[in-house]
Design an enzyme around this catalytic site. Structure first.
Site, short mmCIF file in Angstrom:
data_model
loop_
_atom_site.label_atom_id
_atom_site.label_comp_id
_atom_site.label_asym_id
_atom_site.label_seq_id
_atom_site.Cartn_x
_atom_site.Cartn_y
_atom_site.Cartn_z
N SER A 146 -33.18 79.29 37.27
CA SER A 146 -33.36 77.94 36.61
C SER A 146 -32.24 76.72 36.36
O SER A 146 -30.76 77.60 35.69
CB SER A 146 -33.73 78.09 35.72
OG SER A 146 -34.57 77.01 34.83
N TYR A 159 -36.50 83.56 27.98
CA TYR A 159 -36.69 82.85 29.33
C TYR A 159 -35.42 82.09 29.99
O TYR A 159 -34.44 82.82 31.95
CB TYR A 159 -37.61 81.34 29.18
CG TYR A 159 -37.55 80.62 30.71
CD1 TYR A 159 -38.23 81.13 31.85
CD2 TYR A 159 -36.81 79.35 30.90
CE1 TYR A 159 -38.22 80.22 33.47
CE2 TYR A 159 -36.90 78.70 31.68
CZ TYR A 159 -37.16 79.57 33.31
OH TYR A 159 -37.74 79.02 34.39
#
Length: 252
Positions: A146, A159
């Protein structure tokens, strides 16, 4: 054109979003695709869609937090078609929250899925990738990370750290597996319209998401799937090690 018609592909996290779209795209280009996720009903629907469109698919319900489950799926793929030569390691979860809330269960879930789950998939399928490469096939291990692996976002610390792990892991694996003719790539998407945002419960993250949607045209899963297809279709000696794909109007 069936540009991938000799490939045996495995896609984790295939029951929604990027994984679902990538399975359909790879199958449409000729690859046999094994679709892995927990939700058996959605996997069967996906496999039926692929078959109806003239492709070949194998639905394998799998929990990537369970090594025995992943190993069993890997064995089934090899027994059915031979060794996988394209693994899209894509399963993941995003659960933003403030560190001071001390939501250890959410932290652990993200680490188990995004970090340890990714490692379980690698552990199960690298022997097949090695075997396929030794036989002369074009071979890819493509990990989903990501843009959060690079940038800083409040409430996304765990995350983001889990995705930074995936990105750095991929760079190391490329150094280790590249000499064996296994290409290793990492894809780092920006804001993408998937189920992940539906898991948000923390107000600060929900406010961030609402603000982002006012200014950013999010990527669609199909946009990221096209990147995965592009990586897989490169000449055998070409390895794009890291691809960042962003919405045009997302600055960071």
């Amino acid at each position: 054109m069936n540009q991938l018609n000799t490939r045996i592909a495995v896609i984790t996290g295939a029951s929604s979003g990027i994984g679902y779209a990538t399975a359909k795209l790879l199958a449409s280009r000729g690859a046999k695709v094994a679709v892995l996720a927990r939700r058996a009903d959605i996997l069967e629907k996906l496999a039926a869609e692929i078959t109806a469109a003239g492709g070949t698919a194998l639905a394998l319900p799998v929990d990537v937090t369970d090594q025995a489950s992943v190993d069993a799926a890997a064995a089934t793929v090899e027994q059915t078609w031979g060794p996988a030569d394209l693994v899209f390691n894509n399963a993941g979860v995003m659960l933003p929250g403030a560190i001071e809330e001390r939501d250890i269960a959410q932290w652990q879930h993200q680490i188990d899925l995004n970090v340890t789950g990714a490692m379980r998939v690698i552990s199960a399928f690298v022997p097949q990738l090695t075997k396929a490469a030794a036989a002369g096939a074009t071979v890819d291990l493509i990990n989903t990370s990501s843009i959060a692996a690079q940038n800083i976002y409040p409430y996304f610390a765990v995350y983001s750290a889990s995705k930074a792990y995936v990105s750095h892991l991929s760079r190391h694996l490329r150094a280790e597996l590249g000499p064996k003719n296994i290409r290793v790539s990492v894809v780092e998407p920006g804001c993408t319209d998937t189920e992940l945002q539906g898991h948000f419960t923390f107000p600060g993250a929900l406010n961030w998401l609402a603000g982002a949607r006012e200014t950013i045209t999010f990527l669609q899963p199909e946009n990221v799937a096209e990147v995965v297809g592009f990586l897989a279709e490169q000449p055998k000696h070409v390895n794009l090690q890291q691809v960042v794909v962003m919405p045009t109007n997302q600055a960071s």
